[in-house]
Design a protein around this motif. Structure first.
Motif, PDB file in Angstrom:
ATOM      1  N   HIS A 143       0.863  -1.180   0.000  1.00  0.00           N
ATOM      2  CA  HIS A 143       0.000   0.000   0.000  1.00  0.00           C
ATOM      3  C   HIS A 143       0.896   1.226   0.000  1.00  0.00           C
ATOM      4  O   HIS A 143       1.929   1.253   0.665  1.00  0.00           O
ATOM      5  CB  HIS A 143      -0.867  -0.049   1.261  1.00  0.00           C
ATOM      6  N   VAL A 144       0.526   2.249  -0.767  1.00  0.00           N
ATOM      7  CA  VAL A 144       1.388   3.424  -0.911  1.00  0.00           C
ATOM      8  C   VAL A 144       1.734   4.024   0.445  1.00  0.00           C
ATOM      9  O   VAL A 144       2.899   4.341   0.722  1.00  0.00           O
ATOM     10  CB  VAL A 144       0.721   4.479  -1.817  1.00  0.00           C
ATOM     11  N   ALA A 145       0.751   4.183   1.309  1.00  0.00           N
ATOM     12  CA  ALA A 145       1.033   4.801   2.609  1.00  0.00           C
ATOM     13  C   ALA A 145       1.897   3.895   3.481  1.00  0.00           C
ATOM     14  O   ALA A 145       2.799   4.375   4.185  1.00  0.00           O
ATOM     15  CB  ALA A 145      -0.270   5.141   3.328  1.00  0.00           C
ATOM     16  N   ASP A 146       1.642   2.591   3.447  1.00  0.00           N
ATOM     17  CA  ASP A 146       2.413   1.653   4.282  1.00  0.00           C
ATOM     18  C   ASP A 146       3.898   1.715   3.986  1.00  0.00           C
ATOM     19  O   ASP A 146       4.737   1.518   4.869  1.00  0.00           O
ATOM     20  CB  ASP A 146       1.948   0.213   4.043  1.00  0.00           C
ATOM     21  N   PHE A 147       4.236   1.965   2.727  1.00  0.00           N
ATOM     22  CA  PHE A 147       5.609   1.832   2.253  1.00  0.00           C
ATOM     23  C   PHE A 147       6.571   2.737   3.008  1.00  0.00           C
ATOM     24  O   PHE A 147       7.651   2.307   3.426  1.00  0.00           O
ATOM     25  CB  PHE A 147       5.650   2.135   0.754  1.00  0.00           C
ATOM     26  N   SER A 148       6.202   3.999   3.206  1.00  0.00           N
ATOM     27  CA  SER A 148       7.175   4.966   3.735  1.00  0.00           C
ATOM     28  C   SER A 148       6.692   5.745   4.939  1.00  0.00           C
ATOM     29  O   SER A 148       7.367   6.687   5.375  1.00  0.00           O
ATOM     30  CB  SER A 148       7.555   5.956   2.626  1.00  0.00           C
ATOM     31  N   ALA A 149       5.539   5.384   5.515  1.00  0.00           N
ATOM     32  CA  ALA A 149       4.976   6.184   6.600  1.00  0.00           C
ATOM     33  C   ALA A 149       5.761   6.080   7.903  1.00  0.00           C
ATOM     34  O   ALA A 149       5.685   6.979   8.745  1.00  0.00           O
ATOM     35  CB  ALA A 149       3.528   5.774   6.851  1.00  0.00           C
ATOM     36  N   ASP A 150       6.499   5.013   8.074  1.00  0.00           N
ATOM     37  CA  ASP A 150       7.264   4.817   9.309  1.00  0.00           C
ATOM     38  C   ASP A 150       8.213   5.994   9.541  1.00  0.00           C
ATOM     39  O   ASP A 150       8.960   6.395   8.640  1.00  0.00           O
ATOM     40  CB  ASP A 150       8.048   3.503   9.183  1.00  0.00           C
ATOM     41  N   GLU A 151       8.223   6.523  10.756  1.00  0.00           N
ATOM     42  CA  GLU A 151       9.096   7.656  11.062  1.00  0.00           C
ATOM     43  C   GLU A 151      10.572   7.292  10.959  1.00  0.00           C
ATOM     44  O   GLU A 151      11.432   8.176  10.894  1.00  0.00           O
ATOM     45  CB  GLU A 151       8.800   8.182  12.468  1.00  0.00           C
ATOM     46  N   GLU A 157      10.001  13.866   5.916  1.00  0.00           N
ATOM     47  CA  GLU A 157       8.709  13.808   6.601  1.00  0.00           C
ATOM     48  C   GLU A 157       7.548  14.198   5.696  1.00  0.00           C
ATOM     49  O   GLU A 157       6.485  13.567   5.724  1.00  0.00           O
ATOM     50  CB  GLU A 157       8.739  14.698   7.840  1.00  0.00           C
ATOM     51  N   ALA A 158       7.718  15.225   4.875  1.00  0.00           N
ATOM     52  CA  ALA A 158       6.628  15.698   4.016  1.00  0.00           C
ATOM     53  C   ALA A 158       6.230  14.674   2.963  1.00  0.00           C
ATOM     54  O   ALA A 158       5.133  14.758   2.402  1.00  0.00           O
ATOM     55  CB  ALA A 158       7.030  17.004   3.344  1.00  0.00           C
ATOM     56  N   TRP A 159       7.105  13.727   2.687  1.00  0.00           N
ATOM     57  CA  TRP A 159       6.840  12.731   1.649  1.00  0.00           C
ATOM     58  C   TRP A 159       6.406  11.378   2.216  1.00  0.00           C
ATOM     59  O   TRP A 159       6.038  10.488   1.448  1.00  0.00           O
ATOM     60  CB  TRP A 159       8.088  12.531   0.791  1.00  0.00           C
ATOM     61  N   ARG A 160       6.453  11.207   3.510  1.00  0.00           N
ATOM     62  CA  ARG A 160       6.106   9.900   4.081  1.00  0.00           C
ATOM     63  C   ARG A 160       4.651   9.560   3.808  1.00  0.00           C
ATOM     64  O   ARG A 160       3.764  10.388   3.985  1.00  0.00           O
ATOM     65  CB  ARG A 160       6.362   9.898   5.592  1.00  0.00           C
ATOM     66  N   GLY A 161       4.411   8.338   3.379  1.00  0.00           N
ATOM     67  CA  GLY A 161       3.060   7.873   3.110  1.00  0.00           C
ATOM     68  C   GLY A 161       2.466   8.383   1.816  1.00  0.00           C
ATOM     69  O   GLY A 161       1.270   8.215   1.582  1.00  0.00           O
ATOM     70  N   THR A 162       3.287   8.974   0.951  1.00  0.00           N
ATOM     71  CA  THR A 162       2.794   9.534  -0.310  1.00  0.00           C
ATOM     72  C   THR A 162       3.455   8.849  -1.500  1.00  0.00           C
ATOM     73  O   THR A 162       4.378   8.049  -1.352  1.00  0.00           O
ATOM     74  CB  THR A 162       3.079  11.043  -0.391  1.00  0.00           C
ATOM     75  N   GLY A 212      -6.104  10.069   7.511  1.00  0.00           N
ATOM     76  CA  GLY A 212      -7.088   9.101   7.042  1.00  0.00           C
ATOM     77  C   GLY A 212      -6.424   7.877   6.447  1.00  0.00           C
ATOM     78  O   GLY A 212      -5.310   7.948   5.916  1.00  0.00           O
ATOM     79  N   TYR A 213      -7.102   6.738   6.526  1.00  0.00           N
ATOM     80  CA  TYR A 213      -6.497   5.513   5.993  1.00  0.00           C
ATOM     81  C   TYR A 213      -7.592   4.573   5.509  1.00  0.00           C
ATOM     82  O   TYR A 213      -8.633   4.402   6.151  1.00  0.00           O
ATOM     83  CB  TYR A 213      -5.669   4.801   7.067  1.00  0.00           C
ATOM     84  N   ASN A 214      -7.348   3.945   4.376  1.00  0.00           N
ATOM     85  CA  ASN A 214      -8.160   2.847   3.876  1.00  0.00           C
ATOM     86  C   ASN A 214      -7.346   2.117   2.816  1.00  0.00           C
ATOM     87  O   ASN A 214      -6.503   2.727   2.157  1.00  0.00           O
ATOM     88  CB  ASN A 214      -9.480   3.352   3.280  1.00  0.00           C
ATOM     89  N   TRP A 215      -7.594   0.829   2.659  1.00  0.00           N
ATOM     90  CA  TRP A 215      -6.893   0.084   1.614  1.00  0.00           C
ATOM     91  C   TRP A 215      -7.264   0.581   0.220  1.00  0.00           C
ATOM     92  O   TRP A 215      -6.496   0.416  -0.716  1.00  0.00           O
ATOM     93  CB  TRP A 215      -7.224  -1.401   1.718  1.00  0.00           C
ATOM     94  N   LEU A 518      -3.021   3.443  10.477  1.00  0.00           N
ATOM     95  CA  LEU A 518      -1.771   3.373   9.734  1.00  0.00           C
ATOM     96  C   LEU A 518      -0.682   2.726  10.573  1.00  0.00           C
ATOM     97  O   LEU A 518       0.162   1.996  10.052  1.00  0.00           O
ATOM     98  CB  LEU A 518      -1.351   4.771   9.284  1.00  0.00           C
ATOM     99  N   ALA A 519      -0.701   2.959  11.877  1.00  0.00           N
ATOM    100  CA  ALA A 519       0.329   2.396  12.745  1.00  0.00           C
ATOM    101  C   ALA A 519       0.350   0.877  12.693  1.00  0.00           C
ATOM    102  O   ALA A 519       1.403   0.252  12.861  1.00  0.00           O
ATOM    103  CB  ALA A 519       0.109   2.869  14.185  1.00  0.00           C
ATOM    104  N   ALA A 520      -0.814   0.253  12.445  1.00  0.00           N
ATOM    105  CA  ALA A 520      -0.872  -1.206  12.365  1.00  0.00           C
ATOM    106  C   ALA A 520      -0.482  -1.719  10.991  1.00  0.00           C
ATOM    107  O   ALA A 520      -0.073  -2.873  10.852  1.00  0.00           O
ATOM    108  CB  ALA A 520      -2.282  -1.683  12.706  1.00  0.00           C
ATOM    109  N   ASN A 521      -0.601  -0.878   9.978  1.00  0.00           N
ATOM    110  CA  ASN A 521      -0.377  -1.308   8.599  1.00  0.00           C
ATOM    111  C   ASN A 521       0.996  -0.953   8.051  1.00  0.00           C
ATOM    112  O   ASN A 521       1.501  -1.644   7.161  1.00  0.00           O
ATOM    113  CB  ASN A 521      -1.442  -0.692   7.693  1.00  0.00           C
ATOM    114  N   ARG A 522       1.590   0.116   8.505  1.00  0.00           N
ATOM    115  CA  ARG A 522       2.843   0.596   7.934  1.00  0.00           C
ATOM    116  C   ARG A 522       3.931  -0.457   8.072  1.00  0.00           C
ATOM    117  O   ARG A 522       3.958  -1.252   9.013  1.00  0.00           O
ATOM    118  CB  ARG A 522       3.286   1.886   8.624  1.00  0.00           C
TER     119      ARG A 522
END
Length: 642
Positions: A143-151, A157-162, A212-215, A518-522
């Motif tokens: 999932h796009v957000a899962d890929f890079s959302a982790d801190e 930071e501005a690109w995480r989850g995008t 917000g989050y959804n598959w 997102l915390a569970a999916n990232r």
């Protein structure tokens, strides 16, 4: 509207539906054969709440034949937003976003006129699909957000989850310069394709609010990228440019991009499509009730001519304008065989189109009603479905690790060695017809043990073993995980991995995290570099290298099913077929599902290990062996004849 009425509506075969921009004018075209009047409304912004919001103009559209309404509006409308307003003979009215819209404002409530060339990232014209041999293909789903959302991902930071989280090439864990993350990590893993969970515009995330989050299996605008993955959801060209930048970055890394598409239903039963031609787009039972084979409230009637055209047009649009390398069809059995074959044929006609992947889920989420003798694209239809349309093999999945709908049910690698009967058939990509379906070539079969649905592989293994410590690198679970991967990567067919499977990804027992958080999916990039899980990743990397180095493992060139070796109990051994009688260069593969070491007799010749169940790689290692070998507990062993 019944089947006969639907087929009596005029068919439009042109390729110019939507907003066709030039600097001099934009021509708007909409197929709405049952409307009595249509107008296009122009706006300065995508929502009324933005600065400068204003209604700019309204233009009446004229009938143009074959059910199409058209209006040519002079001037450069690049960046102007629009809606269609329709009136019908019975007096009701509807306002819709153009089903063929290429861009949209925030939350997809207005289409946007777009100059595609102006929405291209730097170097886009030079972007090209990577050339990947069939035997070297292996898909990694994320999932796009899962890929890079982790801190800890190392992504700005501005690109995480995008979309832009895929662009940096040298990210490391917390920027330490030593432990690769994101694209930097993927370049060394050995997979060939990244499958992205839905990236078209979907309905259930408010793009104007963070978090917000959804598959994304809730389609809103099929030909518009999702705005919550962009850095600016308000300006429609931004999501287009950044989505393309993501794809170009993956291509530069030598990776193909597979798009997860959900053409079986729309989020709203009262979708833009259904509002445009009421009664036409949704499939119905004979009594008029809308079918729900998707489990989401409605099904698109793919067997109807203009629905089929829409699906073909949409796939071609993504392939042409976003350089997509493959398409994964959600609930593919809700599409009919003729539509799927039409999509395959249309892709084949593109330059290099025969290399674009197509595969899907050969099941539904409930009952549906196909009209006019149409046949669902499920496993029973393999004789009429193109042999270059693949399918996820739930038979392999459940045989290896246990049934996905029963948390405690075991499979071959984790306590039910009798499932080896099915694993035997998985080795040859089920071409024996053992379960009532018969693929015509090995690469139709997507071999996998985990995907976004159901438990992660690690969580399933933990559930069967009744081990509550999801974060503990349990030695038994690691062995079972390695064995599951080893089986999928030595069976014929197309290997498929859920992102993070290779480092024991856990969602702490959540089997349906589609709404987040997102915390569970990232992806947890710290976990990826814990020594025990990093060793698991190294095993995957080595098995993928073996598969690339020995093409006959995949069956992609039409190789026959492997020759099975006679072994005691539930041990499995096989030799992939090669030409000639010279044993040098031959492979032998062994599966041991038992919790203890087991002796096996070897074929004639002298052998060295490529994989011993713990370590794997394309270069032989360890001592020479002949005659017999002791297999490690719960292991896959790969030998090379020297």
């Amino acid at each position: 509207m019944n089947w006969q009425q639907a087929c009596e509506l005029p068919y439009y075969g042109g390729n110019d539906l939507g907003a066709n921009w030039t600097r001099a004018q934009t021509v708007f075209k909409l197929w709405a054969p049952t409307a009595s009047a249509v107008e296009v409304q122009l706006f300065a912004t995508g929502t009324d709440g933005e600065p400068g919001a204003a209604a700019l103009a309204v233009h009446a559209m004229q009938p143009a034949g074959q059910g199409v309404w058209s209006a040519a509006v002079p001037g450069d409308l690049q960046g102007v937003y629009y809606l269609y307003a329709l009136q019908f003979p019975d007096g009701h009215q509807a306002v819709v976003v153009d089903p063929y819209a290429r861009a949209a404002g925030a939350n997809g409530q207005r289409g946007m006129v777009l100059d595609l060339d102006a929405a291209a990232p730097e170097g886009w014209q030079a972007d090209a699909r990577p050339q990947i041999p069939a035997h070297a293909r292996a898909v990694w789903e994320v999932h796009v957000a899962d890929f890079s959302a982790d801190e800890h991902s190392g992504v700005p930071e501005a690109w995480r989850g995008t979309y832009l989280g895929f662009v940096p090439e040298d990210t490391t864990l917390d920027g330490d310069g030593r432990h690769p993350t994101c694209l930097n990590y993927l370049k060394g893993l050995g997979v060939s394709h990244v499958q992205l969970q839905p990236i078209f515009d979907y309905a259930t995330v408010d793009e104007t609010k963070p978090g917000g989050y959804n598959w994304g299996y809730d389609p809103l605008n099929y030909n518009v990228p999702e705005g919550s993955f962009s850095t600016d959801p308000y300006h429609g060209e931004v999501r287009v440019r950044e989505c393309r930048a993501m794809i170009a970055a993956l291509h530069r890394a030598g990776l193909g991009v597979v798009m997860d598409v959900v053409y079986n239903h729309t989020y709203h039963t009262d979708s833009w499509l259904e509002r445009t031609v009421p009664g036409y787009w949704n499939r119905r039972w004979p009594d008029g009730r809308i079918t729900n084979g998707s489990g989401c409230g409605n099904d698109l009637a793919s067997e109807r001519p203009m629905v089929r055209k829409y699906l073909v047009d949409s796939v071609l649009y993504w392939a042409r304008e976003y350089h997509i390398d493959g398409f994964r069809f959600d609930l593919m059995a809700l599409e009919d065989v003729e539509t799927m074959n039409a999509i395959r044929a249309a892709l084949d006609d593109l330059p290099g189109g025969r290399e674009i992947l197509m595969y899907g889920e050969p099941w539904t989420g409930g009952g549906t009603y196909l009209e006019g003798g149409a046949r669902p694209a499920d496993k029973r239809a393999l004789g009429t479905l193109s042999d270059r349309i693949g399918f996820f093999c739930d038979d392999t999945r459940d045989a290896v690790k246990g049934n996905v709908f029963d948390a405690g049910n075991a499979g071959y690698v984790n306590g039910a060695p009798q499932a080896g009967y099915d694993v035997l058939h998985a080795v040859g990509a089920w071409r024996s017809g053992a379960h009532g379906f018969r693929p015509r070539q090995a690469m139709q079969v997507v071999q996998y043990v985990s995907a976004h649905d159901n438990y992660t592989l690690w969580d399933k293994l933990a559930a069967v073993a009744r081990r509550p410590g999801y974060d503990t690198p349990d030695a038994d679970l690691l062995a079972q995980n390695r064995m599951a991967a080893g089986i999928c990567l030595t069976c014929q067919g197309l290997p498929f991995l859920q992102a993070g499977e290779e480092f024991g990804r856990t969602k702490h027992g959540d089997h349906n995290s589609y709404q987040g958080p997102l915390a569970a999916n990232r992806l947890d990039w710290q976990r990826a570099h814990r020594p025990e899980f990093a060793a698991l990743t190294a095993f995957y990397r080595g098995m993928l290298a073996i598969r690339r180095a020995f093409p006959r493992l995949s069956g992609a060139a039409g190789e026959p099913e492997p020759f099975l070796l006679a072994l005691p109990g539930w041990l499995i051994g096989f030799v992939p077929e090669t030409e000639g009688n010279d044993p040098v260069g031959q492979l032998a593969v062994y599966y041991n599902p038992e919790p203890t070491r087991q002796w096996v007799t070897l074929p004639s010749g002298t052998w060295r290990r490529l994989c011993d169940g713990v370590h794997a790689g394309a270069a032989p290692f360890g001592p020479l062996c002949r005659d017999a070998l002791e297999l490690e507990p719960r292991s896959v062993t790969v030998l090379l004849a020297e």
